[in-house]
Motif scaffolding. Structure first.
Motif, PDB file in Angstrom:
ATOM      1  N   VAL A  75       0.849  -1.187   0.000  1.00  0.00           N
ATOM      2  CA  VAL A  75       0.000   0.000   0.000  1.00  0.00           C
ATOM      3  C   VAL A  75       0.885   1.237   0.000  1.00  0.00           C
ATOM      4  N   GLN A  76       0.399   2.303  -0.577  1.00  0.00           N
ATOM      5  CA  GLN A  76       1.153   3.551  -0.579  1.00  0.00           C
ATOM      6  C   GLN A  76       1.006   4.265   0.758  1.00  0.00           C
ATOM      7  N   ALA A  77       1.986   5.058   1.090  1.00  0.00           N
ATOM      8  CA  ALA A  77       1.921   5.857   2.310  1.00  0.00           C
ATOM      9  C   ALA A  77       0.651   6.701   2.310  1.00  0.00           C
ATOM     10  N   GLY A  78       0.007   6.743   3.468  1.00  0.00           N
ATOM     11  CA  GLY A  78      -1.252   7.454   3.579  1.00  0.00           C
ATOM     12  C   GLY A  78      -2.463   6.585   3.335  1.00  0.00           C
ATOM     13  N   GLY A  79      -2.234   5.388   2.836  1.00  0.00           N
ATOM     14  CA  GLY A  79      -3.329   4.475   2.529  1.00  0.00           C
ATOM     15  C   GLY A  79      -3.781   3.675   3.726  1.00  0.00           C
ATOM     16  N   SER A  80      -4.706   2.744   3.467  1.00  0.00           N
ATOM     17  CA  SER A  80      -5.308   1.943   4.530  1.00  0.00           C
ATOM     18  C   SER A  80      -5.241   0.463   4.180  1.00  0.00           C
ATOM     19  N   SER A  85       3.042   4.399  18.877  1.00  0.00           N
ATOM     20  CA  SER A  85       3.369   4.656  17.482  1.00  0.00           C
ATOM     21  C   SER A  85       2.181   4.476  16.542  1.00  0.00           C
ATOM     22  N   VAL A  86       1.141   3.766  16.983  1.00  0.00           N
ATOM     23  CA  VAL A  86      -0.004   3.516  16.113  1.00  0.00           C
ATOM     24  C   VAL A  86      -1.294   4.128  16.643  1.00  0.00           C
ATOM     25  N   LYS A  87      -1.238   4.661  17.841  1.00  0.00           N
ATOM     26  CA  LYS A  87      -2.443   5.226  18.456  1.00  0.00           C
ATOM     27  C   LYS A  87      -3.016   6.339  17.578  1.00  0.00           C
ATOM     28  N   GLY A  88      -4.314   6.273  17.350  1.00  0.00           N
ATOM     29  CA  GLY A  88      -4.961   7.273  16.510  1.00  0.00           C
ATOM     30  C   GLY A  88      -4.993   6.921  15.038  1.00  0.00           C
ATOM     31  N   ARG A  89      -4.211   5.928  14.631  1.00  0.00           N
ATOM     32  CA  ARG A  89      -4.187   5.502  13.226  1.00  0.00           C
ATOM     33  C   ARG A  89      -4.707   4.075  13.054  1.00  0.00           C
ATOM     34  N   PHE A  90      -4.481   3.228  14.037  1.00  0.00           N
ATOM     35  CA  PHE A  90      -4.899   1.827  13.969  1.00  0.00           C
ATOM     36  C   PHE A  90      -6.076   1.602  14.917  1.00  0.00           C
ATOM     37  N   GLU A  98      -7.605  -2.514  11.759  1.00  0.00           N
ATOM     38  CA  GLU A  98      -7.815  -1.526  10.714  1.00  0.00           C
ATOM     39  C   GLU A  98      -6.682  -0.520  10.800  1.00  0.00           C
ATOM     40  N   MET A  99      -5.902  -0.412   9.726  1.00  0.00           N
ATOM     41  CA  MET A  99      -4.731   0.464   9.731  1.00  0.00           C
ATOM     42  C   MET A  99      -4.959   1.601   8.740  1.00  0.00           C
ATOM     43  N   GLU A 100      -4.881   2.819   9.227  1.00  0.00           N
ATOM     44  CA  GLU A 100      -5.103   4.014   8.397  1.00  0.00           C
ATOM     45  C   GLU A 100      -3.879   4.916   8.450  1.00  0.00           C
ATOM     46  N   SER A 144       4.547 -11.424  26.639  1.00  0.00           N
ATOM     47  CA  SER A 144       5.038 -12.721  26.207  1.00  0.00           C
ATOM     48  C   SER A 144       3.864 -13.593  25.777  1.00  0.00           C
ATOM     49  N   PRO A 145       3.264 -13.266  24.659  1.00  0.00           N
ATOM     50  CA  PRO A 145       2.082 -14.030  24.230  1.00  0.00           C
ATOM     51  C   PRO A 145       2.385 -15.511  24.082  1.00  0.00           C
ATOM     52  N   GLY A 146       1.462 -16.331  24.547  1.00  0.00           N
ATOM     53  CA  GLY A 146       1.707 -17.763  24.478  1.00  0.00           C
ATOM     54  C   GLY A 146       1.411 -18.351  23.115  1.00  0.00           C
ATOM     55  N   SER A 147       0.615 -17.650  22.312  1.00  0.00           N
ATOM     56  CA  SER A 147       0.208 -18.177  21.020  1.00  0.00           C
ATOM     57  C   SER A 147       0.482 -17.151  19.925  1.00  0.00           C
ATOM     58  N   TRP A 148       1.039 -17.665  18.839  1.00  0.00           N
ATOM     59  CA  TRP A 148       1.376 -16.826  17.696  1.00  0.00           C
ATOM     60  C   TRP A 148       0.836 -17.459  16.425  1.00  0.00           C
ATOM     61  N   GLY A 149       0.315 -16.638  15.530  1.00  0.00           N
ATOM     62  CA  GLY A 149      -0.034 -17.121  14.216  1.00  0.00           C
ATOM     63  C   GLY A 149       1.123 -16.901  13.260  1.00  0.00           C
ATOM     64  N   GLN A 150       0.940 -17.330  12.034  1.00  0.00           N
ATOM     65  CA  GLN A 150       1.962 -17.035  11.030  1.00  0.00           C
ATOM     66  C   GLN A 150       1.844 -15.565  10.675  1.00  0.00           C
ATOM     67  N   GLY A 151       2.873 -14.968  10.194  1.00  0.00           N
ATOM     68  CA  GLY A 151       2.860 -13.547   9.913  1.00  0.00           C
ATOM     69  C   GLY A 151       2.243 -13.219   8.577  1.00  0.00           C
ATOM     70  N   THR A 152       1.843 -11.973   8.450  1.00  0.00           N
ATOM     71  CA  THR A 152       1.379 -11.459   7.166  1.00  0.00           C
ATOM     72  C   THR A 152       2.133 -10.155   6.902  1.00  0.00           C
ATOM     73  N   LEU A 153       2.701 -10.034   5.716  1.00  0.00           N
ATOM     74  CA  LEU A 153       3.585  -8.922   5.403  1.00  0.00           C
ATOM     75  C   LEU A 153       2.800  -7.695   4.956  1.00  0.00           C
ATOM     76  N   VAL A 154       3.119  -6.584   5.584  1.00  0.00           N
ATOM     77  CA  VAL A 154       2.572  -5.288   5.192  1.00  0.00           C
ATOM     78  C   VAL A 154       3.731  -4.424   4.700  1.00  0.00           C
ATOM     79  N   THR A 155       3.625  -3.935   3.485  1.00  0.00           N
ATOM     80  CA  THR A 155       4.662  -3.090   2.914  1.00  0.00           C
ATOM     81  C   THR A 155       4.042  -1.752   2.540  1.00  0.00           C
ATOM     82  N   VAL A 156       4.606  -0.685   3.095  1.00  0.00           N
ATOM     83  CA  VAL A 156       4.105   0.659   2.825  1.00  0.00           C
ATOM     84  C   VAL A 156       5.162   1.398   2.012  1.00  0.00           C
ATOM     85  N   SER A 157       4.827   1.766   0.814  1.00  0.00           N
ATOM     86  CA  SER A 157       5.776   2.457  -0.049  1.00  0.00           C
ATOM     87  C   SER A 157       5.649   3.967   0.111  1.00  0.00           C
ATOM     88  N   SER A 158       6.770   4.635  -0.020  1.00  0.00           N
ATOM     89  CA  SER A 158       6.778   6.094   0.161  1.00  0.00           C
ATOM     90  C   SER A 158       6.514   6.811  -1.140  1.00  0.00           C
TER      91      SER A 158
END
Length: 121
Positions: free
Chosen positions: A11-16, A62-67, A81-83, A107-121
């Protein structure tokens, strides 16, 4: 506990973008579920959590007010929801679960697999 994350992408910077996490394997009464993220060369860091019962939310500064984190107890789903995304938000995002808020944050006891988020400038 099984956690299946989805929704990452470019997603581009500023996107959701909205991430989803399907949780299964137990009832989550009194648990907290949420998200961590990790960039190459850095440790995983807390992003946001939500308590399953009351829906109380917690965010990293770092994410308060945006996520916004939410959950659907009927579907056993957690969402992020990431804005106004910034290049600094680029990371692999992990869905997590913990028996308490403190455990989920530190120290969360359970983890899922990751999902990649890439924000381009």
């Amino acid at each position: 506990v099984q956690l299946q994350a989805s929704g990452g992408g470019l997603v581009q910077a500023g996107g959701s973008l909205r991430l989803s996490c399907a949780a299964s394997g137990r009832t989550f009464t009194n648990w907290a579920l949420g998200w961590f993220r990790q960039t190459p060369g850095k440790e995983r860091e807390f992003v946001a959590t939500i308590t399953w019962n009351l829906g109380t939310t917690y965010y990293a500064d770092s994410v308060k007010g945006r996520f916004t984190i939410s959950r659907d107890r009927a579907k056993n789903m957690v969402y992020l929801e990431m804005e106004r995304l910034e290049p600094e938000d680029t990371a692999v995002y992990y869905c997590i679960a913990g028996r308490t808020v403190t455990i989920a944050h530190n120290s969360p006891g359970s983890w899922g697999q990751g999902t990649l988020v890439t924000v381009s400038s």
